[in-house]
Write an enzyme that holds these catalytic residues in place. Structure first.
Site, PDB file in Angstrom:
ATOM      1  N   GLN A  49       0.782  -1.229   0.000  1.00 56.79           N
ATOM      2  CA  GLN A  49       0.000   0.000   0.000  1.00 56.79           C
ATOM      3  C   GLN A  49       0.823   1.294   0.000  1.00 56.79           C
ATOM      4  O   GLN A  49       0.350   2.318  -0.518  1.00 56.79           O
ATOM      5  CB  GLN A  49      -0.980  -0.007   1.180  1.00 56.79           C
ATOM      6  CG  GLN A  49      -2.017  -1.108   1.080  1.00 56.79           C
ATOM      7  CD  GLN A  49      -3.031  -1.084   2.197  1.00 56.79           C
ATOM      8  OE1 GLN A  49      -3.363  -0.037   2.743  1.00 56.79           O
ATOM      9  NE2 GLN A  49      -3.525  -2.262   2.555  1.00 56.79           N
ATOM     10  N   CYS A 167      -0.381   5.492   7.849  1.00 56.94           N
ATOM     11  CA  CYS A 167       0.628   6.455   7.405  1.00 56.94           C
ATOM     12  C   CYS A 167       0.106   7.878   7.484  1.00 56.94           C
ATOM     13  O   CYS A 167      -0.444   8.423   6.519  1.00 56.94           O
ATOM     14  CB  CYS A 167       1.114   6.161   5.998  1.00 56.94           C
ATOM     15  SG  CYS A 167       2.521   7.232   5.538  1.00 56.94           S
ATOM     16  N   ASP A 304      -2.016  -2.234  12.010  1.00 59.70           N
ATOM     17  CA  ASP A 304      -3.025  -1.189  12.089  1.00 59.70           C
ATOM     18  C   ASP A 304      -4.109  -1.465  13.126  1.00 59.70           C
ATOM     19  O   ASP A 304      -4.716  -0.531  13.666  1.00 59.70           O
ATOM     20  CB  ASP A 304      -3.691  -1.003  10.717  1.00 59.70           C
ATOM     21  CG  ASP A 304      -2.726  -0.474   9.668  1.00 59.70           C
ATOM     22  OD1 ASP A 304      -1.642   0.006  10.046  1.00 59.70           O
ATOM     23  OD2 ASP A 304      -3.061  -0.536   8.471  1.00 59.70           O
ATOM     24  N   THR A 313       2.258   2.306  10.397  1.00 55.45           N
ATOM     25  CA  THR A 313       3.046   2.229   9.172  1.00 55.45           C
ATOM     26  C   THR A 313       3.605   0.831   8.981  1.00 55.45           C
ATOM     27  O   THR A 313       3.693   0.033   9.923  1.00 55.45           O
ATOM     28  CB  THR A 313       4.232   3.220   9.206  1.00 55.45           C
ATOM     29  OG1 THR A 313       5.170   2.784  10.200  1.00 55.45           O
ATOM     30  CG2 THR A 313       3.771   4.638   9.521  1.00 55.45           C
ATOM     31  N   CYS A 347       8.111   7.177   8.572  1.00 56.12           N
ATOM     32  CA  CYS A 347       7.246   7.707   7.521  1.00 56.12           C
ATOM     33  C   CYS A 347       8.109   8.326   6.438  1.00 56.12           C
ATOM     34  O   CYS A 347       8.719   9.386   6.656  1.00 56.12           O
ATOM     35  CB  CYS A 347       6.284   8.753   8.090  1.00 56.12           C
ATOM     36  SG  CYS A 347       5.077   9.322   6.865  1.00 56.12           S
TER      37      CYS A 347
END
Length: 404
Positions: A49, A167, A304, A313, A347
């Protein structure tokens, strides 16, 4: 004649979710010699993703982010190709959508989170048309690029909801990619760019937040802090932004709208005993250091779906997976947790079509750099190459094989 009872079977370890977290843990457990593992995952495809931001910015193709799920399931692991629908940690069972009951010795919760587009009035109905898109879905990320590429003047709106999201930098990364594209096309001065953030700061980590303030200013981006998107009228191409600080609402006519949806745990997780009563989003309760359930020692969660005070993340999962595996193996031996997660997350903040800075920090928001001798607070071309080519290669060939 009565209907047949749903079948039942037992696995030493059941992993709910075949995404990044689930597959990484499964691979590491297999390498550790655990033989009886089942992964419960309904999807036919597996997605990387983090690439979707680049798809939306015209810097990658959607197909590059996808592999068949069957190709990433580790050898020797049973794939239960269904969605989980219920978990009973007292009975040590997971029930699938078809009603099959799976018994486990140990459970790893990794189903990810769900995208709640419907929490914004009118948003679901206009996705993919009327200039509205979102990089948070595989099918929509290419539409984001269509809208950005074709815009030569008007108003572009980029929004982020309140609450934890995958994210947290992604909602503004696409704004920078779009602004850089419009600058190369010499139309940036003709486009009003509005970035809507629910927080008072640009980013949770203050050092990188300062850098991002300067980047947004350089592009002429208007930043609305402590605000969020609450309504969309797709046919009229109007959006309503609510300002939490003043309590006022502002209606904005837009030409392009990239919306990051509100997110939460899957509904069936919210209603389960594993949901953290302290989480308004229904995420799973675990110890933030051991990733073990405080109520059921044979249950772990990561990724998540875990209620942890850090950004959601893939890099966080990379650090969480070995902790889960170490502590699960210790639990199987009847011992105490041996691994400890310090909250590390990362990130990769794309700031232009060929530049990136890398934010790495822990639970205390202290910088936790992993690349020596490089200033990752400065947007760099080599960091861009890492984002576009290095990280995907490491993901497919190392992380998902339990080697990283």
């Amino acid at each position: 004649m009565s209907a047949p009872k749903p079948s039942s079977r037992h696995h030493e370890v059941i992993i709910v979710g075949g995404g990044t977290a689930g597959i990484t843990v499964a691979a590491r457990l297999r390498r550790a010699g655990v033989d009886d593992i089942a992964v419960v995952e309904p999807s036919a495809n597996h997605y990387y993703q983090p690439l979707w931001t680049l798809v939306g910015g015209g810097r990658a193709t959607a197909s590059a982010s996808m592999r068949p799920e069957a190709k990433v399931i580790p050898g020797g692991v049973t794939w239960v190709r269904e969605a989980a629908a219920e978990v009973d940690p007292d009975a040590q069972t997971v029930t699938t959508a078809s009603g099959e009951v799976l018994h486990y010795g140990h459970l790893v919760m990794a189903p990810g989170n769900q995208l709640d587009f419907d929490k914004v009035a009118g948003l679901t109905e206009t996705l993919g048309r009327n200039g509205v898109s979102s990089n948070y879905r595989y099918d929509l990320a290419p539409r984001t690029w269509d809208f950005i590429r074709d815009l030569s003047g008007g108003t572009a709106l980029f929004t982020m909801p309140a609450g934890p999201v995958k994210c947290a930098g992604a909602p503004q990364k696409i704004a920078y990619l779009a602004a850089d594209w419009w600058r190369t096309r010499h139309v940036l001065d003709d486009i009003r760019i509005i970035l809507v953030l629910p927080t008072a700061a640009m980013f949770s980590q203050p050092d990188w937040a300062k850098v991002l303030v300067g980047i947004a200013a350089d592009y002429g981006i208007e930043v609305r802090r402590e605000s969020q998107l609450v309504e969309v009228d797709g046919d009229a191409k109007r959006a309503v932004i609510s300002d939490a600080a003043t309590g006022t609402k502002d209606t904005i006519d837009y030409d392009v709208l990239h919306a990051t949806p509100p997110q939460s745990a899957p509904d069936w997780v919210k209603g389960s005993p594993l949901a953290d009563p302290a989480s308004p989003f229904g995420y799973v309760q675990v110890d933030q250091y051991t990733l073990q359930s405080p109520n059921w020692p044979n249950v772990f969660a990561l990724g998540d779906v875990a209620n942890l005070p850090t950004s959601k993340t893939g890099a966080a999962i990379r650090k969480q997976a070995p902790v889960v595996v170490a502590n699960l193996l210790a639990a199987m031996r009847g011992g105490t947790p041996e691994g400890r997660y310090d909250g590390y997350t990362s990130c990769p903040l794309v700031t232009a079509r060929n530049r990136m800075l890398l934010a790495e920090f822990d639970y205390d928001l202290k910088p936790a750099p992993s690349i020596p001798f490089i200033d990752t607070m400065k947007p760099r071309y080599d960091m861009w190459l890492l984002k576009r080519y290095g990280l995907p290669a490491m993901y497919w060939h190392l992380m998902l094989h339990g080697r990283m």
